[in-house]
Write a protein that holds these residues in place. Sequence first.
Motif, short mmCIF file in Angstrom:
data_model
loop_
_atom_site.label_atom_id
_atom_site.label_comp_id
_atom_site.label_asym_id
_atom_site.label_seq_id
_atom_site.Cartn_x
_atom_site.Cartn_y
_atom_site.Cartn_z
N ALA A 101 -5.91 2.17 -7.32
CA ALA A 101 -5.16 1.67 -7.73
C ALA A 101 -4.51 1.04 -8.74
O ALA A 101 -4.35 1.31 -9.70
CB ALA A 101 -4.15 2.77 -7.68
N LYS A 102 -3.97 -0.10 -7.85
CA LYS A 102 -3.24 -1.23 -8.49
C LYS A 102 -4.03 -1.57 -10.11
O LYS A 102 -4.08 -2.20 -10.89
CB LYS A 102 -3.75 -2.13 -7.42
CG LYS A 102 -2.42 -1.95 -6.51
CD LYS A 102 -2.27 -3.33 -5.85
CE LYS A 102 -1.17 -2.71 -4.70
NZ LYS A 102 -1.39 -4.25 -3.86
N ILE A 103 -5.49 -1.90 -9.68
CA ILE A 103 -6.25 -2.84 -11.13
C ILE A 103 -6.20 -2.06 -11.92
O ILE A 103 -6.97 -2.41 -13.19
CB ILE A 103 -7.26 -3.24 -9.61
CG1 ILE A 103 -7.97 -4.50 -10.74
CG2 ILE A 103 -8.76 -2.42 -9.78
CD1 ILE A 103 -7.47 -5.79 -11.49
N ASN A 150 -4.69 9.38 -10.97
CA ASN A 150 -3.81 10.02 -9.99
C ASN A 150 -5.26 11.05 -8.99
O ASN A 150 -4.21 11.91 -8.36
CB ASN A 150 -3.57 11.44 -11.06
CG ASN A 150 -2.65 11.20 -11.74
OD1 ASN A 150 -1.52 10.03 -11.50
ND2 ASN A 150 -1.89 11.12 -12.97
N GLN A 151 -6.26 10.85 -8.55
CA GLN A 151 -6.81 10.75 -8.17
C GLN A 151 -7.03 10.68 -6.62
O GLN A 151 -7.73 10.91 -5.22
CB GLN A 151 -8.21 11.36 -8.26
CG GLN A 151 -8.38 13.09 -9.59
CD GLN A 151 -9.47 12.86 -10.08
OE1 GLN A 151 -10.93 12.43 -10.26
NE2 GLN A 151 -9.41 13.27 -11.24
N ILE A 175 1.75 3.69 -3.46
CA ILE A 175 2.70 2.76 -4.49
C ILE A 175 3.65 4.01 -5.96
O ILE A 175 3.24 4.31 -6.34
CB ILE A 175 2.09 2.29 -5.30
CG1 ILE A 175 1.18 0.64 -4.55
CG2 ILE A 175 3.09 1.12 -5.96
CD1 ILE A 175 0.65 -0.28 -5.02
N LYS A 176 4.72 3.99 -5.47
CA LYS A 176 5.64 5.07 -6.46
C LYS A 176 5.21 5.08 -7.69
O LYS A 176 5.17 5.72 -8.41
CB LYS A 176 7.13 5.27 -5.43
CG LYS A 176 8.32 6.25 -6.39
CD LYS A 176 9.33 6.35 -5.88
CE LYS A 176 10.25 7.40 -6.46
NZ LYS A 176 11.38 6.88 -5.19
N SER A 198 1.98 7.04 -13.37
CA SER A 198 0.42 7.49 -14.12
C SER A 198 0.05 9.31 -14.19
O SER A 198 -0.49 9.92 -14.77
CB SER A 198 -0.53 7.14 -12.52
OG SER A 198 -0.98 5.84 -12.64
N GLU A 199 1.42 9.86 -13.94
CA GLU A 199 1.05 10.84 -13.93
C GLU A 199 2.23 10.88 -15.24
O GLU A 199 1.32 12.26 -16.20
CB GLU A 199 2.07 12.03 -13.08
CG GLU A 199 1.54 11.53 -11.67
CD GLU A 199 2.82 11.80 -10.69
OE1 GLU A 199 3.83 12.02 -10.77
OE2 GLU A 199 2.43 12.29 -9.42
N TYR A 200 2.91 10.52 -15.55
CA TYR A 200 3.57 10.64 -16.93
C TYR A 200 2.11 10.03 -18.16
O TYR A 200 1.97 10.92 -18.84
CB TYR A 200 4.67 9.84 -17.55
CG TYR A 200 5.05 9.39 -18.81
CD1 TYR A 200 5.60 10.29 -19.03
CD2 TYR A 200 4.46 8.19 -19.55
CE1 TYR A 200 6.30 10.60 -20.46
CE2 TYR A 200 4.79 8.18 -20.80
CZ TYR A 200 5.92 9.51 -21.41
OH TYR A 200 6.18 8.99 -22.31
N TRP A 201 1.70 9.90 -18.76
CA TRP A 201 0.72 8.80 -19.41
C TRP A 201 -1.23 9.92 -19.34
O TRP A 201 -1.06 10.23 -20.22
CB TRP A 201 -0.08 6.94 -18.87
CG TRP A 201 0.94 6.66 -19.51
CD1 TRP A 201 1.75 5.50 -19.00
CD2 TRP A 201 1.86 6.34 -21.33
NE1 TRP A 201 2.30 5.08 -19.98
CE2 TRP A 201 1.84 5.39 -21.18
CE3 TRP A 201 1.10 6.84 -22.15
CZ2 TRP A 201 2.92 4.71 -21.79
CZ3 TRP A 201 1.49 6.25 -23.63
CH2 TRP A 201 2.29 6.25 -23.19
N ALA A 202 -1.08 10.11 -18.00
CA ALA A 202 -2.38 11.80 -17.91
C ALA A 202 -1.68 13.07 -18.88
O ALA A 202 -2.72 13.43 -19.07
CB ALA A 202 -2.22 11.68 -16.49
N GLU A 203 -0.17 12.74 -18.74
CA GLU A 203 -0.18 13.97 -19.41
C GLU A 203 -0.15 14.40 -21.07
O GLU A 203 0.62 15.03 -21.95
CB GLU A 203 0.73 14.79 -18.77
CG GLU A 203 0.72 15.06 -17.13
CD GLU A 203 2.51 15.97 -17.30
OE1 GLU A 203 3.31 15.44 -17.58
OE2 GLU A 203 2.57 16.16 -15.69
#
Length: 222
Positions: A176-178, A203-204, A209-210, A216-221
Amino acid sequence: KDLDYNDQLLSSAQLQPYVDIIQGKDTDTKVNACIMLSKFQTVNSIKLLRLALQDEEYEVRYMANNALGKLEQDLLSRVDILSENIEKFPNQLRNYLKRAHSYTSIVWLNLLDKSLSNLFLEKALADFRHLLMKQPDNFSLYTSIANCYLKLGLQEEMLLLATQAKKLDLEDEDIAKISFYEAEAFYELDQYEKVIQLCNMINQTKTPIKLIKERSEYWAEV
């Protein structure tokens, strides 16, 4: 980056008394506060000292300037000492790591102008890369290099680094970090579809890490 100066300062409970003092009227107390703030070596303490540079009293401005100078000198002295140790003991890798972190600390604290900051980032990169050659499986080095690449605007290098890092046996959190760094590079390159794909992938994962999860949730939408 868009937060108001005071909002950033008030976010640190430890510095709250100093915020109140610098914004107050007692000159002697403000002078003493500047002396104490020179020992913190944090982004917010430096912002508070820069606020003190605008004070109407000359004594406060003078002491704030001295405090900032002392902070810079202390960090540069640390770099000099580590450089001497590296020259004497070139095989002691911990000194390279400490020096790289000292370089980046000076940059993150925003003590230098842009050209000098970039020079220090390049010096930090040289140390981190040297360490990566010796420790190719050390994932923390990848994230340190990624920070420098993005700060220097080296997006293509960042993408190559991410590809290299993903060949390692990584935990979900590290993936997730990289990937988040990779998404930032694609964003700067205006490749928004790649950003969304990466954020969906992040997201999967099971990252705790909050910050990464929320963004990521924001950009995915989008």
